[in-house]
Design a protein around this motif. Structure first.
Motif, PDB file in Angstrom:
ATOM      1  N   GLY B 211       0.752  -1.258   0.000  1.00 38.63           N
ATOM      2  CA  GLY B 211       0.000   0.000   0.000  1.00 38.63           C
ATOM      3  C   GLY B 211       0.774   1.295   0.000  1.00 38.63           C
ATOM      4  O   GLY B 211       0.281   2.306  -0.481  1.00 38.63           O
ATOM      5  N   ALA B 212       1.988   1.303   0.549  1.00 37.04           N
ATOM      6  CA  ALA B 212       2.772   2.538   0.637  1.00 37.04           C
ATOM      7  C   ALA B 212       4.195   2.188   1.045  1.00 37.04           C
ATOM      8  O   ALA B 212       4.445   1.082   1.536  1.00 37.04           O
ATOM      9  CB  ALA B 212       2.175   3.490   1.670  1.00 37.04           C
ATOM     10  N   ALA B 213       5.099   3.141   0.852  1.00 38.04           N
ATOM     11  CA  ALA B 213       6.499   2.910   1.231  1.00 38.04           C
ATOM     12  C   ALA B 213       6.592   2.542   2.713  1.00 38.04           C
ATOM     13  O   ALA B 213       7.328   1.627   3.098  1.00 38.04           O
ATOM     14  CB  ALA B 213       7.333   4.150   0.931  1.00 38.04           C
ATOM     15  N   GLU B 214       5.813   3.229   3.560  1.00 35.44           N
ATOM     16  CA  GLU B 214       5.879   2.973   5.000  1.00 35.44           C
ATOM     17  C   GLU B 214       5.428   1.553   5.326  1.00 35.44           C
ATOM     18  O   GLU B 214       5.852   0.963   6.317  1.00 35.44           O
ATOM     19  CB  GLU B 214       4.986   3.959   5.783  1.00 35.44           C
ATOM     20  CG  GLU B 214       5.249   5.442   5.507  1.00 35.44           C
ATOM     21  CD  GLU B 214       4.641   5.917   4.206  1.00 35.44           C
ATOM     22  OE1 GLU B 214       3.416   5.830   4.060  1.00 35.44           O
ATOM     23  OE2 GLU B 214       5.405   6.344   3.314  1.00 35.44           O
ATOM     24  N   GLY B 215       4.540   1.026   4.461  1.00 36.56           N
ATOM     25  CA  GLY B 215       4.016  -0.316   4.681  1.00 36.56           C
ATOM     26  C   GLY B 215       5.102  -1.380   4.670  1.00 36.56           C
ATOM     27  O   GLY B 215       4.926  -2.468   5.218  1.00 36.56           O
ATOM     28  N   PHE B 216       6.246  -1.087   4.024  1.00 33.61           N
ATOM     29  CA  PHE B 216       7.321  -2.072   3.945  1.00 33.61           C
ATOM     30  C   PHE B 216       7.968  -2.336   5.308  1.00 33.61           C
ATOM     31  O   PHE B 216       8.737  -3.272   5.462  1.00 33.61           O
ATOM     32  CB  PHE B 216       8.370  -1.661   2.907  1.00 33.61           C
ATOM     33  CG  PHE B 216       8.121  -2.294   1.570  1.00 33.61           C
ATOM     34  CD1 PHE B 216       8.671  -3.526   1.240  1.00 33.61           C
ATOM     35  CD2 PHE B 216       7.291  -1.673   0.641  1.00 33.61           C
ATOM     36  CE1 PHE B 216       8.417  -4.135   0.025  1.00 33.61           C
ATOM     37  CE2 PHE B 216       7.025  -2.266  -0.577  1.00 33.61           C
ATOM     38  CZ  PHE B 216       7.584  -3.492  -0.896  1.00 33.61           C
ATOM     39  N   GLY B 240       7.208   3.379  -6.480  1.00 32.36           N
ATOM     40  CA  GLY B 240       8.218   4.139  -5.759  1.00 32.36           C
ATOM     41  C   GLY B 240       8.306   3.786  -4.282  1.00 32.36           C
ATOM     42  O   GLY B 240       8.904   4.513  -3.501  1.00 32.36           O
ATOM     43  N   TRP B 241       7.738   2.631  -3.881  1.00 34.02           N
ATOM     44  CA  TRP B 241       7.722   2.264  -2.467  1.00 34.02           C
ATOM     45  C   TRP B 241       9.010   1.594  -2.025  1.00 34.02           C
ATOM     46  O   TRP B 241       9.331   1.584  -0.844  1.00 34.02           O
ATOM     47  CB  TRP B 241       6.558   1.314  -2.156  1.00 34.02           C
ATOM     48  CG  TRP B 241       5.206   1.861  -2.507  1.00 34.02           C
ATOM     49  CD1 TRP B 241       4.871   3.186  -2.681  1.00 34.02           C
ATOM     50  CD2 TRP B 241       4.007   1.117  -2.743  1.00 34.02           C
ATOM     51  NE1 TRP B 241       3.564   3.303  -2.998  1.00 34.02           N
ATOM     52  CE2 TRP B 241       2.988   2.050  -3.041  1.00 34.02           C
ATOM     53  CE3 TRP B 241       3.692  -0.241  -2.716  1.00 34.02           C
ATOM     54  CZ2 TRP B 241       1.691   1.655  -3.316  1.00 34.02           C
ATOM     55  CZ3 TRP B 241       2.396  -0.637  -2.991  1.00 34.02           C
ATOM     56  CH2 TRP B 241       1.403   0.305  -3.286  1.00 34.02           C
ATOM     57  N   ALA B 263       4.150 -11.240   0.300  1.00 29.93           N
ATOM     58  CA  ALA B 263       3.129 -10.530   1.072  1.00 29.93           C
ATOM     59  C   ALA B 263       2.464  -9.473   0.203  1.00 29.93           C
ATOM     60  O   ALA B 263       3.138  -8.582  -0.315  1.00 29.93           O
ATOM     61  CB  ALA B 263       3.758  -9.884   2.302  1.00 29.93           C
ATOM     62  N   GLY B 264       1.167  -9.609  -0.009  1.00 28.52           N
ATOM     63  CA  GLY B 264       0.443  -8.619  -0.809  1.00 28.52           C
ATOM     64  C   GLY B 264       0.856  -8.618  -2.266  1.00 28.52           C
ATOM     65  O   GLY B 264       0.817  -7.585  -2.919  1.00 28.52           O
ATOM     66  N   ILE B 265       1.272  -9.793  -2.757  1.00 29.33           N
ATOM     67  CA  ILE B 265       1.702  -9.930  -4.157  1.00 29.33           C
ATOM     68  C   ILE B 265       0.708 -10.841  -4.866  1.00 29.33           C
ATOM     69  O   ILE B 265       0.445 -11.961  -4.399  1.00 29.33           O
ATOM     70  CB  ILE B 265       3.128 -10.516  -4.241  1.00 29.33           C
ATOM     71  CG1 ILE B 265       4.134  -9.495  -3.700  1.00 29.33           C
ATOM     72  CG2 ILE B 265       3.470 -10.932  -5.674  1.00 29.33           C
ATOM     73  CD1 ILE B 265       5.549 -10.015  -3.626  1.00 29.33           C
ATOM     74  N   SER B 266       0.151 -10.376  -5.992  1.00 30.69           N
ATOM     75  CA  SER B 266      -0.895 -11.162  -6.661  1.00 30.69           C
ATOM     76  C   SER B 266      -0.300 -12.377  -7.371  1.00 30.69           C
ATOM     77  O   SER B 266      -0.922 -13.415  -7.460  1.00 30.69           O
ATOM     78  CB  SER B 266      -1.639 -10.285  -7.659  1.00 30.69           C
ATOM     79  OG  SER B 266      -0.768  -9.906  -8.709  1.00 30.69           O
ATOM     80  N   GLY B 267       0.932 -12.222  -7.913  1.00 29.82           N
ATOM     81  CA  GLY B 267       1.561 -13.351  -8.579  1.00 29.82           C
ATOM     82  C   GLY B 267       1.432 -13.298 -10.086  1.00 29.82           C
ATOM     83  O   GLY B 267       1.216 -14.318 -10.745  1.00 29.82           O
ATOM     84  N   ILE B 300      -2.006 -17.886   3.351  1.00 33.02           N
ATOM     85  CA  ILE B 300      -2.967 -17.309   4.288  1.00 33.02           C
ATOM     86  C   ILE B 300      -3.781 -16.263   3.532  1.00 33.02           C
ATOM     87  O   ILE B 300      -3.211 -15.315   2.978  1.00 33.02           O
ATOM     88  CB  ILE B 300      -2.264 -16.600   5.464  1.00 33.02           C
ATOM     89  CG1 ILE B 300      -1.314 -17.539   6.197  1.00 33.02           C
ATOM     90  CG2 ILE B 300      -3.305 -15.984   6.400  1.00 33.02           C
ATOM     91  CD1 ILE B 300      -1.926 -18.340   7.302  1.00 33.02           C
ATOM     92  N   VAL B 301      -5.102 -16.443   3.500  1.00 36.26           N
ATOM     93  CA  VAL B 301      -5.971 -15.405   2.970  1.00 36.26           C
ATOM     94  C   VAL B 301      -6.259 -14.465   4.121  1.00 36.26           C
ATOM     95  O   VAL B 301      -6.937 -14.838   5.077  1.00 36.26           O
ATOM     96  CB  VAL B 301      -7.282 -15.999   2.417  1.00 36.26           C
ATOM     97  CG1 VAL B 301      -8.162 -14.883   1.875  1.00 36.26           C
ATOM     98  CG2 VAL B 301      -6.979 -17.029   1.326  1.00 36.26           C
ATOM     99  N   GLY B 302      -5.647 -13.278   4.051  1.00 34.53           N
ATOM    100  CA  GLY B 302      -5.833 -12.359   5.166  1.00 34.53           C
ATOM    101  C   GLY B 302      -5.039 -11.089   4.967  1.00 34.53           C
ATOM    102  O   GLY B 302      -4.377 -10.906   3.934  1.00 34.53           O
ATOM    103  N   ASP B 303      -5.105 -10.214   5.961  1.00 35.28           N
ATOM    104  CA  ASP B 303      -4.460  -8.911   5.890  1.00 35.28           C
ATOM    105  C   ASP B 303      -3.003  -9.037   6.333  1.00 35.28           C
ATOM    106  O   ASP B 303      -2.720  -9.454   7.461  1.00 35.28           O
ATOM    107  CB  ASP B 303      -5.214  -7.948   6.819  1.00 35.28           C
ATOM    108  CG  ASP B 303      -4.677  -6.519   6.720  1.00 35.28           C
ATOM    109  OD1 ASP B 303      -3.603  -6.328   6.107  1.00 35.28           O
ATOM    110  OD2 ASP B 303      -5.332  -5.615   7.261  1.00 35.28           O
ATOM    111  N   LEU B 304      -2.084  -8.668   5.449  1.00 30.69           N
ATOM    112  CA  LEU B 304      -0.669  -8.835   5.777  1.00 30.69           C
ATOM    113  C   LEU B 304      -0.269  -8.002   6.987  1.00 30.69           C
ATOM    114  O   LEU B 304       0.688  -8.334   7.689  1.00 30.69           O
ATOM    115  CB  LEU B 304       0.212  -8.513   4.564  1.00 30.69           C
ATOM    116  CG  LEU B 304       0.300  -7.071   4.055  1.00 30.69           C
ATOM    117  CD1 LEU B 304       1.534  -6.376   4.633  1.00 30.69           C
ATOM    118  CD2 LEU B 304       0.370  -7.048   2.544  1.00 30.69           C
TER     119      LEU B 304
END
Lengths: 261, 317
Positions: B211-216, B240-241, B263-267, B300-304
């Motif tokens: 979602g954002a650079a900070e998310g990393f 640019g994250w 994590a949070g990668i669709s593939g 895991i289907v869920g929020d990273l």
């Protein structure tokens, strides 16, 4: 003096398709739709930007490939290249990169160039060595894998981002450059561009025109041989759970079982 | 026995791990001989390390050209050493520069070229290289039919094994051919302190879902708890994250770690091409339909942002 820019592009099977090998272990170019290699769009884009900045330049797009490879040339022409050269000869089928570089180098010599622009790699073979081989064969400097590129007078300058360092590099023209997917988003062809491309010249050349012996290229002339091709077995279906508050712990348990933690 | 030349990649005076892997592979084909270029005062230490991993001979050359000019000086050196020693094969690390060097050396030697090998074995008529192609959906075995094979090998093809050898140092004078681009400035990459992406045993990558650079931050925290490298999908890099040097995929790094956590990668195919050969694959994604789940050993289907911190806490245990 008009700056003569030649862009080398490849027509490749769509990477989102089901890419396979033909019976002779060459890339199957029938089963999957082809297109201009995505990474070569960056080369076309940078060539056009350099041409626009120079004000007096001509951009020629060059490919080696079967009849359908014309589609890749048309795409580049519709983006704004001025003319195209298509090297097409049945005897080229199965050429390795060493032979391909010989064909491209001969064609470039015939077309004439001050600057050769390539993408960083094809999306099918993915070797990324053709620009270096062209520089070797043409006897000119290579300034490759650039994330930024520009021409000032008779010097090409750019930034090469390697694993260990980021380098500013420069070379006197004539030179060969390759550009990465970080060099700047490629433009979409406009309607006007697509219409104009239909009238732009596409020159066809064969091996005779280039003075290349058919035995030196193709499958028989290759210096490498594919012994076997094997489809990777699909990965076995894993465990998928929905997080209901303990997902991280469940994952930790799996990783502990696998001895990762 | 035939000498198998290994171009030893080094940075900051240290031998990079893939060079030790090449020396290990070279022993399957003949007697390893290392080539150490432009190492300055560190040449002796690098030669000693190469000897520890099986180099019977270490050819060294040093000159300002190796750092002042792009690619060509190393091509000059490697070609001249290969010709003088009548090398049986030349092995180079599959990096952007490594492949360019190998290609020009192959052309000068009149040799066939194979790039991006993931394995090498001795065959009846020379080395047999295994490659993983079309986004790792096929395995190809190839041989070189003309000249001394020149082969580039990807990192992590084999576990480096020590095998002490003489490591006799031979200083070489190189005739430089010129016609090279010049390097006018160099900014060393600032080390993150984490393992090299292509060399790491574990990689934790973040994608659009971060979602954002900070998310990393949550991705990095997990990586640090596991001693892992951090990767990013093209979507995250394009946004640019995260830096491009960490991009995993067709146009970034191709990694093959023991464990890959997405994590949070669709593939998308572009990403799969860079990680599909990982031994164990784990994914966390909100979307149960994400194609990455077709590849995973555990998903895991869920929020990273809830799953990763929980896993990090467990890993720190």
């Amino acid at each position: 003096m008009t700056l003569r820019i030649a862009v080398c592009v490849k027509y490749v099977p769509d990477a989102t398709g089901d890419r396979r090998f033909a019976d002779d272990t060459t890339t199957d170019r029938e089963g999957v739709d082809g297109l201009l290699s995505e990474l070569d769009e960056y080369g076309v884009e940078q060539a056009l930007r350099i041409a626009e900045a120079s004000g007096d330049a001509e951009v020629t797009v060059l490919t080696v490939g079967p009849d359908d490879a014309k589609d890749a040339l048309r795409k580049a022409l519709s983006m704004g290249a001025d003319k195209a050269v298509h090297v097409n000869d049945d005897d080229i089928h199965g050429s390795d990169v060493i032979a391909t570089s010989a064909i491209v180098a001969k064609a470039l010599e015939q077309v004439g160039f001050d600057l050769v622009v390539c993408g960083m790699a094809s999306t099918d073979g993915t070797m990324g060595v053709l620009p270096a081989l062209l520089a070797e064969r043409l006897g000119v400097p290579q300034a490759t894998l650039l994330s930024e590129v520009g021409v000032e007078g008779t010097t090409v300058k750019g930034r090469r981002d390697g694993d260990a360092a980021s380098e500013q590099v420069e070379a006197q023209l004539p030179a060969v450059v390759s550009v990465t997917d970080q060099s700047g988003e490629a433009r979409y062809p406009s309607f006007k561009g697509i219409m104009a491309a239909k009238k732009k010249p596409v020159q066809s050349l064969d091996l005779d025109d280039l003075g290349i012996d058919a035995d030196a290229v193709g499958l028989a002339g290759a210096w490498t041989k594919v012994e076997t091709v094997t489809a990777r077995p699909p990965r076995s279906k894993g465990t998928i759970v929905t997080d209901e508050g303990e997902g991280g712990k469940q994952l930790a348990a799996f990783l502990a079982e696998q001895k990762f933690i | 026995m035939t000498e198998i030349l290994v171009l030893v990649d080094h940075a900051d005076g240290q031998v990079r791990k893939p060079a030790l892997e090449l020396l290990t592979l070279a022993r399957r084909l003949g007697t390893p001989a290392a080539v150490v270029l432009g190492a300055g005062d560190n040449a002796a230490a690098i030669a000693a390390k190469a000897a520890e991993y099986g180099a019977a001979t270490v050819h060294t050359a040093d000159a300002p050209e190796f750092t002042a000019q792009l690619v060509v000086p190393k091509v000059d050196a490697l070609t001249q050493i290969a010709q003088a020693t009548e090398a049986g094969a030349v092995l180079v690390t599959s990096s952007g520069e490594g492949k360019e060097i190998a290609a020009r050396v192959a052309l000068r030697l009149g040799s066939g070229l194979i790039t991006d090998a993931v394995d090498l074995e001795a065959g009846a008529s020379g080395p047999v290289a295994t490659q993983s192609v079309f986004a790792a959906s096929f395995q190809v075995k190839s041989t070189v039919t003309h000249g001394a094979p020149v082969i580039t090998v990807k990192p992590n093809a084999v576990a480096p094994e020590p095998a002490p050898a003489a490591g006799t140092v031979q200083a070489v004078e190189v005739a430089f051919t010129g016609n090279a681009a010049t390097v006018t400035a160099r900014t060393p990459r600032v080390s993150s302190g984490r393992p090299e992406l292509t060399e790491a045993a574990i990689v934790v990558s973040g994608g659009r879902g971060v979602g954002a650079a900070e998310g990393f931050g949550v991705v990095e925290d997990l990586a640090d708890a596991l001693g892992a490298a951090v990767g990013a999908s093209r979507a995250a890099v394009d946004a640019g994250w995260y830096p491009h040097t960490n991009q995993v995929g067709q146009t970034g790094k191709q990694v093959s770690p023991q464990l890959y956590i997405a994590a949070g990668i669709s593939g998308a195919i572009q990403h799969r091409a860079g990680m599909q050969t990982s031994k164990t694959i784990v994914a966390v994604n909100k979307d149960p339909e994400a194609p990455i789940f077709e590849l995973v050993d555990y998903g895991i289907v869920g929020d990273l942002f809830t799953v990763l911190p929980q896993l990090t806490a467990q890993a720190k245990g």
